[in-house]
Design an enzyme around this catalytic site. Structure first.
Site, PDB file in Angstrom:
ATOM      1  N   SER A   7       4.030   1.967   8.540  1.00 55.98           N
ATOM      2  CA  SER A   7       3.774   1.070   7.418  1.00 55.98           C
ATOM      3  C   SER A   7       5.074   0.795   6.674  1.00 55.98           C
ATOM      4  CB  SER A   7       2.753   1.691   6.460  1.00 55.98           C
ATOM      5  OG  SER A   7       1.489   1.764   7.059  1.00 55.98           O
ATOM      6  N   ASP A  38       1.116  -7.747   2.088  1.00 56.65           N
ATOM      7  CA  ASP A  38       1.290  -6.309   1.905  1.00 56.65           C
ATOM      8  C   ASP A  38       2.766  -5.934   1.759  1.00 56.65           C
ATOM      9  OD1 ASP A  38       0.882  -3.611   1.791  1.00 56.65           O
ATOM     10  OD2 ASP A  38      -0.313  -3.475   3.617  1.00 56.65           O
ATOM     11  N   HIS A  66       0.827  -1.218   0.000  1.00 58.52           N
ATOM     12  CA  HIS A  66       0.000   0.000   0.000  1.00 58.52           C
ATOM     13  C   HIS A  66       0.857   1.262   0.000  1.00 58.52           C
ATOM     14  CE1 HIS A  66       0.255  -0.187   4.556  1.00 58.52           C
ATOM     15  NE2 HIS A  66       0.287   1.113   4.401  1.00 58.52           N
TER      16      HIS A  66
END
Length: 721
Positions: free
Chosen positions: A656, A223, A87
């Site tokens: 992240s 991810d 992402h």
């Protein structure tokens, strides 16, 4: 005061334990030796503080980077290969995608360095060193001087220190406040701008479960994405060139295939964005009761429109996938925060704390004189601040995500150059930039979808803000159309220069001084300009004044809290600087009779498989590998392919892509999310349920090797069996 307290903490930490909730905190790497290393080693960490941060030898900090402006990544090979979240990298994947080469849906894998794709505008930042410069930043200031004068002196001192740090070198430098302006650190960085896409799995792996699973445990999302840093022949940052060479890092992370088990030590090293752990109850109440519910509502409407459009057309899915995901991420987080704040009674707990704080203040004349007005002043400020904050944030929501408004904003900048009689060179440079930006905008634009978004936000704008805060142009449109924004949108979009690539490009190319008046008759331009002017003249000055007062109160309140709780180990709020968080692998009890284990496997992906739902449509190749049990060396002892795991590390947005590191300093995972029940940890850490969610590195290697057939990439990694 702050520095005396900091030194007192060091002594206290050596002599006896301090009060801190288990695994809470985002710690400054430079100070790990003083404050944290003993606790980390007690939890199982086998290395030293210097292995984490050092300016004298290669260490972990040399392999951790800020990816773009809002994520973290880590270097995993001696040739500058880095891994981050899918992402974090998917906007780059999307920028290279088309119907013919749909890298979002099908994935992308460079099978040699020559096939790696450049990404203009993408940069990575690697910290060279950090330094406590509090004394030098605050030199010449006092608590008694006017705030404006104090701020001026601090700004002057910061500018001088930054200039000194970057003199005679190619580094970038910045100075950031900590503990709400009571302490300052200098950061000296190296910024690389030639960063190329190496690989990314299809979204049905990299974004498996999409928004349904987002912020939720158990997760089954692969991810991750891979990029490579390139440098000049001197191994220094350089603009993109075919002659650039893979960057040779001072350090890169070895990768462990040994896996994780309950109770194992874990460390997350990255760039957490923003937290608000020490704000007063008034701030939480403002977000909980006033701001976030309205922002959730308008984003719900936007998401519904985008999802319906994406379901109708594969091209629209490519065009709006990244935009929709960006909107939905905070949208769902806010909902989780509201539930968490209610469950933990955060406002009530803070109010009780404030009562005890007030009693402590009033128990001493000196403290009463120094701190007695903090909470009453907070209340007065937030009574006004909440309204202006809502108007600002909600108007921003109205103008963002509607592409025609974005284009209008750019053209207004061009109009202002003509109005201000700018030079022809300046005008032409901006015209070229606008046309270049528009090419990207229209590539990811669908007029029908944008029209529906326009109509929806226009309707909600007038329904959710007081009339005095509405843009005059909007009020005129509403009166002329009797509030029928669906019909008015049809008419506006049929003729506006901002709703057609051909009309827009032709208009911008021919734009001259006479165009300034002409464009004001375009409703999209008029509303965007009018709303922007209203914010600039009627909202921003008040917000700036109130923000300044809040910052001043925060600085004093932070110092007061540290004095009030002298036995507490305070960590600074996150502020997008490099931090260390540590904890252990652990499941948790979500609610009555619901207990979650700490790991998920490929079995769960197959269980969720649903070809009728795009987000759960498992690729055929992955199903074949599962059926054949073709797992290579990436399976557990039980013969399972691990996918994700959870731990007690304190993380937030910006983490992240952060490396998740085991007790030996080996990479075992890539952080990407938090569990729903503890997502309010930005304001209130819940040790029982705050869990960070990470991709198991073995799943990433399995996908690279077995699914993508790009196993050659593993040859440049250091893999510990």
């Amino acid at each position: 005061m702050i520095r005396r307290l900091l030194y007192a903490w060091v002594l206290m930490f050596v002599v006896f334990p301090v009060t801190l909730r288990a695994d809470e905190g985002m710690w400054i790497p430079l100070l790990i030796e003083k404050y944290n290393i003993r606790l980390m080693q007690e939890k199982g960490f086998k290395l030293s503080a210097e292995d984490i941060y050092s300016v004298n030898k290669a260490c972990m900090k040399d392999a951790v980077l800020k990816f773009g402006s809002g994520c973290t990544g880590e270097i995993i090979s001696g040739d500058g290969l880095l891994i981050t979240n899918h992402h974090c990298g998917r906007s780059m994947v999307q920028s290279h995608s088309s119907l013919e080469n749909d890298y979002l849906s099908k994935g992308f894998w460079a099978m040699s360095k020559k096939e790696e794709l450049a990404n203009p505008g993408l940069s990575v930042t690697i910290l060279k060193r950090m330094e406590d410069v509090t004394d030098r930043v605050l030199s010449g200031t006092s608590d008694r001087m006017e705030t404006s004068e104090r701020d001026r002196i601090i700004a002057t001192n910061i500018a001088r220190l930054v200039s000194e740090a970057t003199s005679g070198n190619s580094y970038k430098a910045s100075i950031r406040p900590f503990y709400m302006g009571n302490q300052y650190f200098l950061f000296v960085d190296e910024v690389f701008t030639d960063v190329r896409l190496v690989g990314a799995p299809p979204v049905t792996i990299g974004n498996f479960g999409s928004e349904t699973d987002n912020w939720i445990w158990p997760r089954h999302t692969g991810d991750f994405s891979l990029f490579r840093i390139y440098a000049g022949k001197d191994n220094k940052p350089a603009d993109y060139s075919p002659d650039n060479e893979p960057y040779k890092p001072a350090y890169f992370f070895p990768i462990s295939l040994k896996g994780v088990k309950e109770g194992d030590f874990t460390m997350v090293f990255g760039y957490p964005g923003t937290t608000y752990e020490y704000v007063p109850s008034y701030h939480i109440k403002m977000l909980r009761d006033y701001i976030n519910p309205k922002l959730i509502d308008i984003r719900t409407r936007k998401i519904d429109i985008m999802e319906a459009a994406m379901e109708s057309d594969p091209l629209i899915r490519i065009q709006y996938f990244v935009k929709k995901s960006g909107i939905a991420n905070a949208w769902k987080k806010w909902q989780g925060e509201l539930l968490g704040l209610k469950k933990m009674n955060t406002v009530g707990e803070k109010e009780q704390y404030e009562q005890k704080f007030t009693a402590w203040v009033n128990n001493n004349k000196e403290r009463s004189a120094k701190y007695g007005q903090i909470l009453p002043d907070y209340k007065e400020v937030y009574d006004s601040y909440g309204e202006l904050r809502l108007v600002n944030d909600y108007t921003s929501e109205v103008l963002s995500d509607v592409e025609s408004f974005r284009l209008a904003k750019n053209v207004r900048a061009l109009a202002e150059l003509y109005t201000n009689n700018a030079s022809e060179e300046t005008i032409e440079n901006l015209r070229t930039a606008i046309l270049s930006s528009a090419e990207t905008t229209f590539k990811n634009y669908n007029a029908d979808t944008d029209r529906k978004l326009f109509a929806a936000v226009m309707e909600m704008y007038g329904s959710n803000l007081d009339n005095k805060w509405l843009a005059p142009a909007y009020t005129r449109l509403k009166a002329e159309t009797k509030g029928d924004f669906v019909a008015s949108a049809e008419k506006i979009y049929s003729s506006s220069v901002f709703t057609s690539e051909t009309r827009f490009n032709d208009f911008v190319k021919k734009f001259n001084k006479s165009s300034v008046k002409k464009i004001e008759r375009d409703w999209i331009y008029s509303i965007a300009a009018s709303a922007s002017d209203m914010i600039t003249t009627s909202v921003t000055p008040g917000l700036q004044e109130l923000n300044s007062r809040i910052q001043q109160l925060n600085r004093v309140y932070m110092s007061a809290q540290m004095e009030f709780e002298s036995d507490r180990m305070f960590y600074p709020d996150a502020n997008s600087t490099l931090r260390v968080a540590y904890g252990n692998i652990a499941g948790y009890k979500a609610k009555d009779a619901v207990n979650y284990e700490f790991v998920t496997t490929l079995d769960g992906i197959i269980e969720k498989d649903n070809p009728e739902v795009f987000d759960y449509d498992v690729p055929d190749k992955l199903k074949e590998l599962y059926i054949d049990k073709d797992y290579g060396r990436y399976a557990t002892e039980e013969g399972k392919i691990p996918v994700c795991f959870i731990a007690t590390n304190h993380t937030t947005g910006g983490n992240s892509g952060s490396p998740v590191i085991d007790s030996n300093g080996y990479l075992i995972g890539v952080n990407f999310d938090r569990a729903w029940e503890g997502v309010a940890s930005d304001m209130d850490f819940n040790p029982e349920q705050s869990r960070n969610i990470s991709l198991d590195i073995r799943y990433a290697l399995f996908i690279i090797d077995k699914f993508a057939g790009a196993g050659y990439l593993l040859d440049e990694m250091k893999i510990i069996e």
